[in-house]
Every structure is written in C-alpha cells, then in structure tokens.
Scaffold this motif. Structure first.
Motif, mmCIF file in Angstrom:
data_model
loop_
_atom_site.group_PDB
_atom_site.id
_atom_site.type_symbol
_atom_site.label_atom_id
_atom_site.label_comp_id
_atom_site.label_asym_id
_atom_site.label_seq_id
_atom_site.Cartn_x
_atom_site.Cartn_y
_atom_site.Cartn_z
ATOM 1 N N PHE A 65 1.008 -1.192 -0.091
ATOM 2 C CA PHE A 65 0.043 0.073 0.043
ATOM 3 C C PHE A 65 0.720 1.324 0.056
ATOM 4 C CE2 PHE A 65 -3.947 -1.922 0.918
ATOM 5 C CZ PHE A 65 -3.754 -3.242 1.372
ATOM 6 N N ASN A 66 0.490 2.306 -0.722
ATOM 7 C CA ASN A 66 1.568 3.402 -0.828
ATOM 8 C C ASN A 66 0.983 4.240 0.197
ATOM 9 O OD1 ASN A 66 2.876 3.135 -3.220
ATOM 10 N ND2 ASN A 66 1.293 3.707 -4.525
ATOM 11 N N ALA A 67 1.793 5.381 0.419
ATOM 12 C CA ALA A 67 1.432 6.261 1.529
ATOM 13 C C ALA A 67 0.117 6.935 1.444
ATOM 14 C CB ALA A 67 2.530 7.255 1.537
ATOM 15 N N GLY A 76 9.687 -3.482 -5.644
ATOM 16 C CA GLY A 76 10.813 -4.180 -5.545
ATOM 17 C C GLY A 76 11.951 -4.195 -4.289
ATOM 18 N N ASN A 77 11.948 -2.802 -3.923
ATOM 19 C CA ASN A 77 12.733 -2.526 -2.521
ATOM 20 C C ASN A 77 12.233 -3.260 -1.373
ATOM 21 O OD1 ASN A 77 15.069 -1.038 -3.659
ATOM 22 N ND2 ASN A 77 13.502 0.598 -3.624
ATOM 23 N N GLY A 78 10.834 -3.204 -1.354
ATOM 24 C CA GLY A 78 9.921 -3.959 -0.407
ATOM 25 C C GLY A 78 9.877 -5.390 -0.363
ATOM 26 N N ALA A 79 10.471 -5.873 -1.477
ATOM 27 C CA ALA A 79 10.711 -7.529 -1.665
ATOM 28 C C ALA A 79 11.751 -8.015 -1.311
ATOM 29 C CB ALA A 79 10.499 -7.836 -2.978
ATOM 30 N N CYS A 191 0.865 6.361 -12.834
ATOM 31 C CA CYS A 191 2.206 5.614 -13.194
ATOM 32 C C CYS A 191 3.501 6.121 -12.257
ATOM 33 C CB CYS A 191 2.923 5.482 -14.601
ATOM 34 S SG CYS A 191 3.187 7.503 -15.062
ATOM 35 N N ASN A 192 4.265 5.587 -12.105
ATOM 36 C CA ASN A 192 5.498 5.827 -11.452
ATOM 37 C C ASN A 192 6.457 6.328 -12.708
ATOM 38 O OD1 ASN A 192 5.328 4.281 -8.565
ATOM 39 N ND2 ASN A 192 4.763 2.679 -10.222
ATOM 40 N N VAL A 193 7.251 7.511 -12.212
ATOM 41 C CA VAL A 193 7.845 8.019 -13.410
ATOM 42 C C VAL A 193 9.376 8.157 -13.238
ATOM 43 C CG1 VAL A 193 8.102 10.294 -14.913
ATOM 44 C CG2 VAL A 193 5.959 9.627 -13.780
ATOM 45 N N PHE A 209 10.020 9.421 -9.356
ATOM 46 C CA PHE A 209 8.761 9.974 -9.038
ATOM 47 C C PHE A 209 7.783 9.039 -8.678
ATOM 48 C CE2 PHE A 209 6.230 13.819 -7.703
ATOM 49 C CZ PHE A 209 5.172 13.579 -7.828
ATOM 50 N N GLU A 210 7.353 8.453 -7.334
ATOM 51 C CA GLU A 210 6.451 7.274 -7.279
ATOM 52 C C GLU A 210 4.995 7.689 -7.528
ATOM 53 O OE1 GLU A 210 7.217 4.153 -4.702
ATOM 54 O OE2 GLU A 210 9.473 4.230 -4.781
ATOM 55 N N ARG A 211 4.086 6.964 -8.127
ATOM 56 C CA ARG A 211 2.657 6.915 -8.004
ATOM 57 C C ARG A 211 2.361 6.957 -6.557
ATOM 58 N NH1 ARG A 211 -0.714 1.803 -10.435
ATOM 59 N NH2 ARG A 211 0.697 0.822 -9.096
ATOM 60 N N GLY A 212 1.467 7.801 -6.251
ATOM 61 C CA GLY A 212 0.963 7.549 -4.865
ATOM 62 C C GLY A 212 1.887 8.181 -3.618
ATOM 63 N N ALA A 218 14.994 5.770 -3.654
ATOM 64 C CA ALA A 218 14.863 4.605 -4.433
ATOM 65 C C ALA A 218 13.855 4.036 -4.791
ATOM 66 C CB ALA A 218 15.972 3.521 -3.812
ATOM 67 N N CYS A 219 13.887 3.538 -6.045
ATOM 68 C CA CYS A 219 12.603 2.502 -6.439
ATOM 69 C C CYS A 219 12.949 1.354 -7.199
ATOM 70 C CB CYS A 219 11.871 3.493 -7.281
ATOM 71 S SG CYS A 219 10.255 2.580 -8.029
ATOM 72 N N GLY A 220 12.760 0.042 -6.581
ATOM 73 C CA GLY A 220 13.175 -1.128 -7.164
ATOM 74 C C GLY A 220 12.503 -1.487 -8.684
ATOM 75 N N THR A 221 11.418 -1.347 -8.487
ATOM 76 C CA THR A 221 10.632 -1.719 -9.726
ATOM 77 C C THR A 221 11.152 -0.619 -10.823
ATOM 78 O OG1 THR A 221 8.619 -0.375 -8.697
ATOM 79 C CG2 THR A 221 8.807 -2.907 -8.870
ATOM 80 N N GLY A 222 11.149 0.751 -10.400
ATOM 81 C CA GLY A 222 11.621 1.658 -11.241
ATOM 82 C C GLY A 222 12.816 1.531 -11.818
HETATM 83 N N1 LIG Z 1 9.178 1.618 -4.212
HETATM 84 C C1 LIG Z 1 8.697 0.486 -4.931
HETATM 85 C C2 LIG Z 1 7.672 0.887 -5.805
HETATM 86 C C3 LIG Z 1 6.294 1.386 -5.376
HETATM 87 C C4 LIG Z 1 5.515 1.453 -6.389
HETATM 88 C C5 LIG Z 1 4.254 2.160 -6.224
HETATM 89 N N2 LIG Z 1 4.789 3.587 -5.921
HETATM 90 C C6 LIG Z 1 3.244 2.224 -7.228
HETATM 91 O O1 LIG Z 1 2.223 2.929 -7.206
HETATM 92 O O2 LIG Z 1 3.559 1.355 -8.051
HETATM 93 C C7 LIG Z 1 9.787 -0.401 -5.511
HETATM 94 O O3 LIG Z 1 10.827 -0.298 -4.937
HETATM 95 O O4 LIG Z 1 9.616 -1.197 -6.472
#
Ligand SMILES: N[C@H](CCC[C@H](N)C(=O)O)C(=O)O
Length: 276
Positions: A65-67, A76-79, A191-193, A209-212, A218-222
């Motif tokens: 869940f986003n903030a 990804g970082n969460g995984a 979307c995440n940007v 710039f993360e969605r939500g 950092a952003c792992g999926t990004g």
């Molecule tokens: N920080 C996360 C991405 C969260 C993605 C979320 N912001 C979304 O709305 O998809 C990561 O490390 O991949």
C-alpha cells in the motif's frame, strides 16, 4: 488494539512491515494514510503486509500500500525487505522464498552477505498490459507534459512505469514533471515516473517520482523498468548498475521474454508497536 511492526528500508525507500500471519488487523485506507504521516504516524513510503498465500505453491502473499492508501501491484525494494523480515522472524527456514503478489509471483533469494536477489518476473510491454494508451507497442512514445514534448518508454513490472531519458538527473525538475506525468491521461492507472541518465552500457543514474508517494530515495521496480527501457533502445547491456539517490542496485535483464533480476540490500531500522 496494539499493532506490532518493523520499520525497514531498501536504499532509503522506507517501509512499515506488518506480519499478518501471527496477527490480524483491519487497515482501511484512511488508517494507512495516518500511519504513513511522518508527523502523526509511523511514516513510510509503503506499508508492506505479510500474509499466508492463497496460492498453495507460494510461501507467502505480499500486499503493498502506498502512503496515499492505494494498494499497488509490486514493490521491488520492499521485496528485499520482505525476505529479510520473514527470515529474521523465523516465519520461514529457507533462503529461497516464493511470494504471491498482485503483480505476479516473485522469487526472493537471500545471499550469505545479507544482500537479496529478486526475480521480478518478465516485464510487460504491450500497452494494454501496462496499462498505457497506444496503438501499438514501441520502444518509445511521444507525449506532451506541461506543454513540452517528451519521448518516454512505458513498462510494467506488475506496476506501471514511464521512463524518460535526461542529460543530468541532478538538473531535472523531477517534482514538477513527475507530478504531471504520474497522472497523465494515457496511463489509466497513473504511473511511476523514472528519470534516467545513461552513463554507459553498464551504468545509469536514476531518480523516480513514485505513484501515490512522490520522489523516493530509491525505487526497485523503477530501476528494473529503466533498464528494460534503456536496453530496448540499444543503450544498455545485460548487467546494469543503477545509481539512485539512496544507493545502487544491480539489475540483470537479457532481453524480451526473460525475467528481470534485481540485487541489493535490505535494512531493518527498528521494531515498534502502535495503538490502532
Ligand atoms: N518503491 C517501490 C515501488 C512502489 C511502486 C508504487 N509507488 C506504485 O504505485 O506502483 C519499489 O521499490 O519498487
């Protein structure tokens, strides 16, 4: 009602991790938003929930869940933090963990040095799978943002990403462009940007710039989406170091149809409890 949690981060992308295997609490969006608040609550980019799987072939179910309280498909970082959490809590005795997520099943591998590799699955590039409004799949698409023309890539790692190549990430107006791009009409689920500066075939700088949420450290999926976008444009090879403001991730992708493998650290900050 007391809720026990662990505060963690992956390169400064920070999480409140809650074990819903041994405890059970309802967390509606308004409660999540309050917990996410860095003044009145715990403070986090994402809330990560550890649950028993509904798929019998999986070890756990992982909800994100986003903030802003929105539930999303992947993190990804969460995984990586999830893997450290379930091992430290002895919720599993193995170092290879199969996890069910809304964005597709992933495999987590904990290495002896404490780093974690995650098989993030095969990136989705077909517009309808991202989702992104376009006639056909292309390596890049032309988009107007804030009255300016941009060339973007659109990639899903289970969650939607736009990736924009820039000359210098430190001279890019990430907040202004990211906040407009996040809600662009061609991304029906927002979307995440990612703003990617290609240094050479094996290294990029990236800000997301993360969605939500907004810009995170950092952003792992990004990072995965940026490497996919760069490789599809012939700018990057199979192994890429991704330098984010919070640290570096190693991403491996050997091309369309293959899974993306992300490797990096996971850090526990403190154990806590909060009254709901
Ligand atoms: N920080 C996360 C991405 C969260 C993605 C979320 N912001 C979304 O709305 O998809 C990561 O490390 O991949």
């Amino acid at each position: 009602m007391l809720l026990h949690f662990t505060k963690m981060h992956g390169l400064g992308n920070d999480f409140m991790v809650v074990d819903m295997v041994t405890q059970s609490v309802r967390l509606p969006p308004d409660k999540i938003r309050r917990l996410a608040d860095r003044r009145f609550g715990v403070g986090f980019d994402q809330l990560l929930i550890v649950e028993p799987p509904t798929d019998p072939d999986m070890d756990f179910r992982y909800r994100i869940f986003n903030a802003d309280g929105s539930e999303v498909e992947q993190c990804g970082n969460g995984a990586r933090c999830f893997a450290k959490f379930v091992r430290d809590k002895r919720l599993i005795g193995r170092d290879t963990i199969q996890v069910q997520t809304a964005g597709g099943n992933i495999e987590l591998i904990i290495h002896a040095n404490g780093e974690v590799s995650v098989n993030m699955g095969v990136p989705r590039l077909q517009p309808e799978d991202i989702p992104f409004r376009a006639q056909e799949q292309r390596a890049t698409y032309d988009l107007r943002i804030d009255g300016e023309e941009f060339e973007i890539s659109a990639v899903s790692m289970g969650n939607p990403h736009a990736v924009i190549q820039v000359d210098d990430v430190n001279r890019t107006p990430v907040a202004r462009l990211g906040s407009v791009m996040e809600k662009h009409g061609r991304f029906p689920k927002r979307c995440n940007v990612g703003f990617m500066q290609v240094l050479d075939q094996a290294e990029i700088n990236l800000r997301v710039f993360e969605r939500g949420v907004g810009e995170t450290l950092a952003c792992g999926t990004g990072a995965c989406a940026a490497v996919v976008a760069g490789r599809l444009q012939g700018l990057l090879g199979d192994e890429v170091r991704v330098n984010l403001p919070g640290g570096t991730l190693n991403i491996h992708w050997s091309g369309e149809g293959h899974s993306v493998i992300m490797t990096g650290t996971a850090t526990r900050v403190f154990e806590g409890q909060t009254r709901l």
